[in-house]
Write a protein that holds these residues in place. Sequence first.
Motif, short mmCIF file in Angstrom:
data_model
loop_
_atom_site.label_atom_id
_atom_site.label_comp_id
_atom_site.label_asym_id
_atom_site.label_seq_id
_atom_site.Cartn_x
_atom_site.Cartn_y
_atom_site.Cartn_z
N VAL A 267 0.80 -1.23 0.35
CA VAL A 267 -0.25 0.07 -0.15
C VAL A 267 0.80 1.50 -0.16
O VAL A 267 0.71 2.06 -0.35
N LEU A 268 2.13 1.32 0.50
CA LEU A 268 2.71 2.54 0.68
C LEU A 268 3.44 2.55 -0.36
O LEU A 268 3.81 4.10 -0.39
N THR A 269 4.29 1.40 -1.27
CA THR A 269 4.94 1.78 -2.09
C THR A 269 4.49 1.06 -3.27
O THR A 269 4.74 0.06 -4.08
N PRO A 270 3.31 1.97 -4.18
CA PRO A 270 2.88 0.88 -4.75
C PRO A 270 3.87 0.93 -6.05
O PRO A 270 4.43 1.44 -6.50
N GLN A 271 3.47 -0.20 -7.30
CA GLN A 271 3.72 -0.39 -8.44
C GLN A 271 3.29 -0.80 -9.82
O GLN A 271 2.28 -0.81 -9.62
N PRO A 272 4.15 -0.32 -9.99
CA PRO A 272 3.04 -0.26 -11.97
C PRO A 272 2.24 -1.84 -11.98
O PRO A 272 3.20 -2.91 -11.72
N ARG A 273 0.58 -1.81 -12.18
CA ARG A 273 1.29 -2.67 -13.05
C ARG A 273 1.14 -3.33 -14.25
O ARG A 273 2.17 -2.67 -15.08
N PRO A 274 1.08 -4.95 -14.38
CA PRO A 274 2.27 -5.18 -15.10
C PRO A 274 1.64 -5.17 -16.79
O PRO A 274 0.49 -4.52 -17.01
N HIS A 275 2.23 -5.49 -17.44
CA HIS A 275 2.98 -4.82 -19.10
C HIS A 275 1.47 -5.01 -19.48
O HIS A 275 1.49 -6.78 -18.93
N ARG A 276 0.92 -5.48 -20.20
CA ARG A 276 -0.71 -5.18 -21.25
C ARG A 276 0.00 -7.01 -21.86
O ARG A 276 -0.52 -8.54 -21.63
#
Length: 300
Positions: A267-276
């Motif tokens: 929650v505190l260190t958001p990561q980008p969603r996986p590549h499409r």
Amino acid sequence: MSTAAVLAGYAVVAGALVPSLLSRAKWAHRAPVLAVLAWQGLMVTFVVATVLAVYHLLLSEEHAHDGLVGLISACGLIVGAPGTGTASDTVLALTAPAAVAVLPLGWLVRCAWQARRARQRHLDLLVLVGEPAPEYDATVVDHTAPAVYCLPGRRCRVVITQGALDVLSEEQLRAVLEHERAHIDGRHHVLHLLAEAFSRAFPGLPLGRHAKEQTALLVEMIADDHALRSHRREVLASAMYEVAAGRVPPVALGAGGTGALIRLRRVLTPQPRPHRATRLGVVAATVAAPLLPLLVACGH
């Protein structure tokens, strides 16, 4: 026999090798909905591969060489199909695979019945010790330990302890309540039941253990993401920290929940969603995995 060996090997890969890899996949925590789908698909794949492996191992060579036609004719669905075999061979070849398929279904019914009874007992207890809180659409229990949890099902209920009311701000409380309603709206208890039933049907299987653990963690992440749509990350994280130690009934889903430390970091260190491409690849693999054993079984 070679077909049975290939299918058995496929079942071993799905049940023992892939689970350890999937449980460590970095993309899973960044796309928990997709990860839950992958675990469900893996469980279906194991059952399909095992059923077909047992079928090919036990069925006479005539039916086995006829592939899927042999299976259908053994069921009596094709009149005059090649490969008749003896009645005892056919019964054995159909009963054993059917038992493998019915086993997790039977455990699912039993787990659902046990969970329903446990929830009903807890709901009856809340009538005696709980106080309605219409402003939160919840029930308040006079207990010092801070906890917020929900009882899913037809008579769903969100429960807040007095300890949680004492330590949480209004914004924090609204955030964890949103988390709990995400569990109810998403019917996450059904995913728990599926993983629980599979793990009981195949005790000792790595897939059963990993699927149960990861499903419990992933549905909490899904609920976290839902709460983050309307609340700030630091608000949800601080609320999770406050209620992390609160104990909840086994049949309930709590905001403290499974893997609180992992979820706090997420929650505190958001990561980008996986590549499409990664997402499409996972979906394609999840759909194709249960179909490959059928293609092998249909081959001559």
